[in-house]
Design a protein around this motif. Structure first.
Motif, PDB file in Angstrom:
ATOM      1  N   THR A  43      -0.224   4.032  -3.053  1.00 38.17           N
ATOM      2  CA  THR A  43      -0.328   4.984  -2.895  1.00 38.17           C
ATOM      3  C   THR A  43       0.902   6.470  -2.633  1.00 38.17           C
ATOM      4  OG1 THR A  43      -0.248   5.122  -0.151  1.00 38.17           O
ATOM      5  CG2 THR A  43      -2.082   4.307  -1.186  1.00 38.17           C
TER       6      THR A  43
ATOM      7  N   HIS B  44       1.687   4.027   5.335  1.00 39.77           N
ATOM      8  CA  HIS B  44       1.432   2.687   4.942  1.00 39.77           C
ATOM      9  C   HIS B  44       3.266   1.836   4.977  1.00 39.77           C
ATOM     10  CE1 HIS B  44      -2.478   3.492   4.543  1.00 39.77           C
ATOM     11  NE2 HIS B  44      -1.827   4.590   3.155  1.00 39.77           N
TER      12      HIS B  44
ATOM     13  N   GLN C 127     -10.368   4.763  -3.241  1.00 39.51           N
ATOM     14  CA  GLN C 127      -8.973   4.271  -3.835  1.00 39.51           C
ATOM     15  C   GLN C 127      -9.238   3.134  -4.346  1.00 39.51           C
ATOM     16  OE1 GLN C 127      -6.852   7.067  -5.436  1.00 39.51           O
ATOM     17  NE2 GLN C 127      -7.646   5.443  -6.890  1.00 39.51           N
TER      18      GLN C 127
ATOM     19  N   ASP D   4       1.548   6.777   0.390  1.00 35.16           N
ATOM     20  CA  ASP D   4       1.737   7.884   1.486  1.00 35.16           C
ATOM     21  C   ASP D   4       2.610   6.905   2.951  1.00 35.16           C
ATOM     22  OD1 ASP D   4       0.848   8.335   4.482  1.00 35.16           O
ATOM     23  OD2 ASP D   4      -1.328   8.416   2.927  1.00 35.16           O
TER      24      ASP D   4
ATOM     25  N   LEU E 220       0.935  -1.063  -0.086  1.00 35.18           N
ATOM     26  CA  LEU E 220      -0.098   0.264  -0.271  1.00 35.18           C
ATOM     27  C   LEU E 220       0.659   1.064   0.084  1.00 35.18           C
ATOM     28  CD1 LEU E 220      -2.683   0.522  -0.212  1.00 35.18           C
ATOM     29  CD2 LEU E 220      -2.746   0.989   2.533  1.00 35.18           C
TER      30      LEU E 220
ATOM     31  N   VAL F 174      -8.981   6.297   1.585  1.00 28.51           N
ATOM     32  CA  VAL F 174      -8.614   4.413   0.562  1.00 28.51           C
ATOM     33  C   VAL F 174      -8.769   3.688   0.052  1.00 28.51           C
ATOM     34  CG1 VAL F 174      -7.036   3.411   1.884  1.00 28.51           C
ATOM     35  CG2 VAL F 174      -6.488   5.497   2.725  1.00 28.51           C
TER      36      VAL F 174
END
Lengths: 392, 392
Positions: free
Chosen positions: A46, A51, A73, A48, A42, A70
């Motif tokens: 993403t 994660h 998405q 991000d 993840l 999330v």
């Protein structure tokens, strides 16, 4: 824009998308999402960094809006844009799963009426099976957060004190009545500094995992009066590696059983439908031995959370509360071996002709569960498994 | 080379040197050592960043050799080299104290025979006061780690269910029987992945604090059968801000009471002298109401730790285990109001002529304790205090 190709009948389709923490050889643990037979990295998908922290903690703390964003998405990617995720998929059988979140406090409830009646009959044969408080409040107690471990952790047979009623004095040694408790756990995401009402359940709870609260019945029987279970439970509690978000359980929500007598107002969950139609299965050494039905639990997780906080107790991200053993009315619906073998009086006969009352060294117990998914099929909660090692 | 000038008769001399976490306006929390009426900024004095982390956790994890080295340095400074510490001393009444360590698991024992007999008489009047297991094992249970807070935290009166024996149904509302439990807590420094024997106690436990395990007796009485106390205890547990290292308690070590019947071998602590001659005091609104003697506790902390881990349960840095309410045989030695007022039947008469059975809104309870120091005088464990606020 193409949908991701998923195995026919997978329990990990676009309507499940549970979160866990995985690693591969040489990598640090990071957040993954189970999709089909794969796990999605993840952080990579993403970008991000939340994660890539090695636990779900920081993501859990972000709250329902972030969780929904999330998830939306992910659903878009899986159903419409396979190219966005395909580069970040790893075969699920090639990764190592870790404890998905830092367990803050662990609370274990006792919310199956069938289980409570069965245990009451065996532990307190001279009293009514349900204590007078049972239908007025979801009975619970704190367990040991530090011994919650991820599925696959071995179960070392605990040693301790036990005393049979006929004995004069207790003796010390390896437990002779090692057991399981098939349970469902609820994972708190958003903290609270005071009571969480029944209708605010989904504002704080992120999702669901499977729990095996390994139990030593001989240690427990001798120690538990008057302050409750302690060493009989504290050696290990195993959780499944995948946390299924509440959003994936919309199709599993059902009305709980009618309560008689009526509950106090702070526990009134009329219309909230936080009963959950989860179908659990218990497997011993690969053989199916029981199918506990979660939908019949007397107390819902929303009531458990409201009760647990009504005295002002605060909640933290990572608080885990479990349902208590899930048992239905049928013999093949009981969620522990003490019930399945009726305290050893009626041992189970296994496929190989052997019998079993409690767990033997070398036994492997695996719990699984499925639920109706929003896509019309079923979704999986994964599994929690463990193998019994001899006492040290 | 000059000794540090300390107040005459201070409870925080060179033979005490307890650790806590403090801040001043505008500063982040950091480790301090109480010396006389001052607190020493340990990060500034030693240059060791472990003391600037805002908790004792990392220092606790370093283990006995590291603890001994810092203590030896502190003793040298205080007794021989005042100039090394004087620039880093702040007046203790000008700092804010914080929870000194991250509480991992919190376990509460029940190890005062006088307390257990008193409570047994009141909660189970039709049974012998001690349950059959009481003299065979140190009874304990897990409490809520997330609601352990530092001294000074207000006690919001909890609400919950209660049912008097004569009532047909439970009712909900603010607790009418809010109480204290005067206890001593033990702070684990060094983790363990298996049993800690009685003679390894000081290899894992760093030190001692005071604990007030606030209790709601009406909630507790209705909920606690069969799985033990839950909401009656989980709203708040207060700890003193200063953790006194075991090394400061050498002169307080005494033989525990004789045990009859003999305990099982894993609990045999003959010759270990982990009884502790701590003199507790309970103050209500500034008035002294009780003097619980810790030396008479039936089970020692070394036995509690051995029992807690004998089943293989792991230990973590920050695990906190408390003694249970400390009560002596005398009425003025009881460590809870339910005992001091005998369940409300014999209210205390206070200096202003008012009476008290349980706590009223606005009441402030302060626990203090002292022990013999190695310097011939006494050392202090500081205090744990809290004021009752009305139910929300």
């Amino acid at each position: 824009m193409n949908p991701l190709d998923l195995p026919e009948g997978t329990l990990f389709g676009a309507d499940n998308l549970p979160y866990g923490v995985f690693s591969t050889p040489g990598s640090t643990p990071r957040t993954g999402v189970a999709i089909g037979d794969h796990v999605l990295d993840l952080a990579a998908a993403t970008g991000d960094g939340v994660h890539a922290t090695g636990s779900l903690d920081a993501f859990l703390a972000r709250g329902p809006q972030a969780w929904a964003a999330v998830r939306a998405q992910l659903v878009r990617w899986v159903t419409e844009d396979a190219a966005a995720v395909e580069p970040h998929l790893l075969p699920r059988d090639a990764v190592t799963m870790h404890l998905p979140f830092t367990v803050a406090d662990y609370v274990d409830f006792y919310s199956s009426q069938h289980h409570a009646e069965n245990i009451g009959c065996m532990f307190r044969p001279d009293s009514p099976p349900l204590t007078p408080n049972w239908k007025h409040l979801p009975i619970g107690y704190h367990g040991r957060a530090g011994t919650v471990a991820v599925s696959g952790t071995d179960v070392v047979r605990p040693s301790g004190q036990r005393k049979a009623p006929a004995d004069d004095l207790p003796t010390f040694g390896p437990s002779r009545r090692l057991d399981i408790e098939a349970e469902v756990g609820f994972v708190v995401g958003v903290p609270s500094d005071g009571p969480v009402t029944v209708d605010a359940f989904a504002e704080h709870v992120f999702g669901v995992c499977l729990v095996n609260d390994w139990s030593s019945r001989d240690l427990q029987a001798w120690e538990y009066v008057p302050l409750g279970p302690f060493l009989g439970k504290s050696f290990l509690t195993s959780v499944s590696p995948w946390v299924v978000p509440l959003a994936a359980l919309e199709a599993a929500r059902v009305d709980p059983p009618a309560r008689e007598p009526a509950v106090l107002p702070y526990l009134d969950d009329a219309g909230l439908r936080w009963g959950l139609d989860l179908a659990l299965e218990v497997h011993l050494n690969g053989e199916h031995v029981s199918s506990p039905p979660f939908a019949q639990m007397y107390w819902t997780p929303a009531q458990q959370l409201a009760h647990m906080t009504v005295n002002g107790a605060t909640l933290r991200t990572g608080d885990l509360f479990a349902s208590g053993t899930v048992s239905g009315p049928g013999r093949d619906q009981r969620g522990s071996f003490i019930e399945l073998s009726w305290g050893g009086a009626e041992p189970l006969t296994l496929a190989d002709g052997s019998t079993r009352s409690f767990l033997e060294d070398g036994d492997t117990v695996t719990l699984t569960a499925t639920a109706p998914g929003t896509g019309g099929g079923r979704i999986g909660l994964g599994e929690v498994t463990g193998t019994v090692l001899p006492a040290r």
